[in-house]
Design an enzyme around this catalytic site. Sequence first.
Site, mmCIF file in Angstrom:
data_model
loop_
_atom_site.group_PDB
_atom_site.id
_atom_site.type_symbol
_atom_site.label_atom_id
_atom_site.label_comp_id
_atom_site.label_asym_id
_atom_site.label_seq_id
_atom_site.Cartn_x
_atom_site.Cartn_y
_atom_site.Cartn_z
ATOM 1 N N CYS A 1 -46.861 -48.317 -6.826
ATOM 2 C CA CYS A 1 -47.555 -48.239 -7.935
ATOM 3 C C CYS A 1 -46.723 -48.488 -9.226
ATOM 4 O O CYS A 1 -45.599 -47.636 -9.339
ATOM 5 C CB CYS A 1 -48.483 -46.954 -8.322
ATOM 6 S SG CYS A 1 -49.371 -46.622 -9.565
ATOM 7 N N CYS B 1 -56.611 -44.277 -23.925
ATOM 8 C CA CYS B 1 -57.806 -43.782 -23.427
ATOM 9 C C CYS B 1 -57.673 -42.093 -23.317
ATOM 10 O O CYS B 1 -56.704 -41.432 -23.161
ATOM 11 C CB CYS B 1 -57.772 -44.114 -21.847
ATOM 12 S SG CYS B 1 -58.220 -45.903 -21.606
ATOM 13 N N CYS C 1 -55.918 -40.245 -20.152
ATOM 14 C CA CYS C 1 -54.675 -40.792 -19.654
ATOM 15 C C CYS C 1 -53.440 -40.286 -20.399
ATOM 16 O O CYS C 1 -53.371 -40.234 -21.672
ATOM 17 C CB CYS C 1 -54.704 -42.324 -19.669
ATOM 18 S SG CYS C 1 -53.128 -42.994 -19.180
HETATM 19 N N1 SAH Z 1 -54.135 -50.172 -17.937
HETATM 20 C C1 SAH Z 1 -54.511 -50.365 -16.643
HETATM 21 C C2 SAH Z 1 -53.419 -50.105 -15.766
HETATM 22 C C3 SAH Z 1 -52.901 -48.554 -15.738
HETATM 23 S S1 SAH Z 1 -53.862 -47.129 -15.221
HETATM 24 C C4 SAH Z 1 -55.824 -49.726 -16.417
HETATM 25 O O1 SAH Z 1 -56.412 -48.993 -17.340
HETATM 26 O O2 SAH Z 1 -56.362 -49.918 -15.246
HETATM 27 C C5 SAH Z 1 -54.327 -47.003 -13.632
HETATM 28 C C6 SAH Z 1 -55.463 -46.173 -13.304
HETATM 29 O O3 SAH Z 1 -55.297 -44.530 -13.655
HETATM 30 C C7 SAH Z 1 -56.823 -46.389 -14.342
HETATM 31 O O4 SAH Z 1 -57.672 -46.573 -13.435
HETATM 32 C C8 SAH Z 1 -56.807 -45.287 -15.018
HETATM 33 O O5 SAH Z 1 -57.872 -45.187 -15.557
HETATM 34 C C9 SAH Z 1 -56.459 -44.222 -14.176
HETATM 35 N N2 SAH Z 1 -56.161 -43.013 -14.665
HETATM 36 C C10 SAH Z 1 -55.605 -42.632 -16.077
HETATM 37 N N3 SAH Z 1 -55.561 -41.507 -16.232
HETATM 38 C C11 SAH Z 1 -56.063 -40.755 -15.082
HETATM 39 C C12 SAH Z 1 -56.264 -39.134 -14.883
HETATM 40 N N4 SAH Z 1 -56.091 -38.315 -15.638
HETATM 41 N N5 SAH Z 1 -56.862 -39.093 -13.684
HETATM 42 C C13 SAH Z 1 -57.066 -40.139 -12.828
HETATM 43 N N6 SAH Z 1 -57.007 -41.384 -12.904
HETATM 44 C C14 SAH Z 1 -56.507 -41.767 -14.167
#
Ligand code: SAH
Length: 371
Positions: A121, A132, A135
């Site tokens: 990854c 977000c 995140c």
């Molecule tokens: N910006 C891109 C790639 C990075 S995030 C995107 O958003 O797809 C990769 C994945 O991790 C995304 O699906 C994101 O939503 C998820 N993710 C982020 N924070 C998270 C959390 N606290 N718990 C579970 N998944 C999470």
Amino acid sequence: MIQITEPRPITETLAADARPDLLGLSREALSETLAPVTDRPFRAKQIYQALYERAVRDLSEITELPRDLRERLDERFRVGLPDVASRHLSADGTAKYLFRLRDGATIEAVDIPDRGRRTFCISSQAGCALACAFCVTGYWGAGRNLTAGEIVGQVLAIRADRDLPMEGLNLVFMGMGEPLLNLPNVKAALDILTEWISPHRITVSTVGILPGLEEMARWERRPNLAISLHAPDEESRGRIMPINRTYPLAELMAALRRYPLEKGRKLTFEYILIRGVNDSLRDADRLSRLLSGLRAKVNLIPVNPDPVLGESMVPPDDAAVEAFKERLRQRGWIATVRRRRGDDVSAACGQLRAFGRDPRGVRARTPKTQL
Ligand code: SAH
């Protein structure tokens, strides 16, 4: 948890090294760059293979080259493999790497072995501007785009560390950053990586940056596409993903309906489950309606809580996750629940924060978004 290495300070030699980096150049660009030192095409080919197949750290390691050529190359060029600042090995075999880049920026990547398969990854940016609500990378804010060399370099550095070949790997762009906001460099990295790894084994995950999707639709060799959806309607998506105001769900879904999918391929929709926010059976029904007519599968991800995210980021209990999944299945969808991997080393989804940056800030700051 077994901690193998501690973060260490950036070395002066690394920071001061002004030689241009050979990593990330296409075959053609590499030949051109090497031309003042060697204009023999097979030498450029040997160097290209050594960089990517053997993941050499140093041009002097390419012993099949004549010694004087090696010396001249080494004087003028470097191989910019990222420095492993720390590595955490989880009890389940997952390894989280913190890389320190030349300018001191830190990024994370994760090696996830799973039975016979192995997935890296990797990150596309040293931070993320999208903020977000769920995140951790987004909590820490924007960072610069990674170069193509820094993207490929993560793959090479993990391989070198674990002594793995390029073949047989799966790659997901689900680390730090939004790949579609760094598309030229992601594309340059993919052009190199897909010489060894089939695009079918590579997944680019995005919140749905529409101009980026339109560009990818024109690529000849497209990796798999995963869409971070996370909510089934404009209003609730807008609350947890600010980008929804720029690229609303309705437009995103329209773009995905136009997106060219190869025979037998599906779009992946990632859907984080947050208790009381988007996890009801009504949400599952709305999600099902939203996807209707698409060739799609749904990957459910119980949210990984983190202190910086605040109290409201709690996963549903197992029964609610199961019920959500079952409802989607009853409606004819392929739905899976993402297992938590690397939990004990904070390598789980959304927990990549690049600790090297400011670990003290974790306690000093208050959560950004309250739901
Ligand atoms: N910006 C891109 C790639 C990075 S995030 C995107 O958003 O797809 C990769 C994945 O991790 C995304 O699906 C994101 O939503 C998820 N993710 C982020 N924070 C998270 C959390 N606290 N718990 C579970 N998944 C999470």
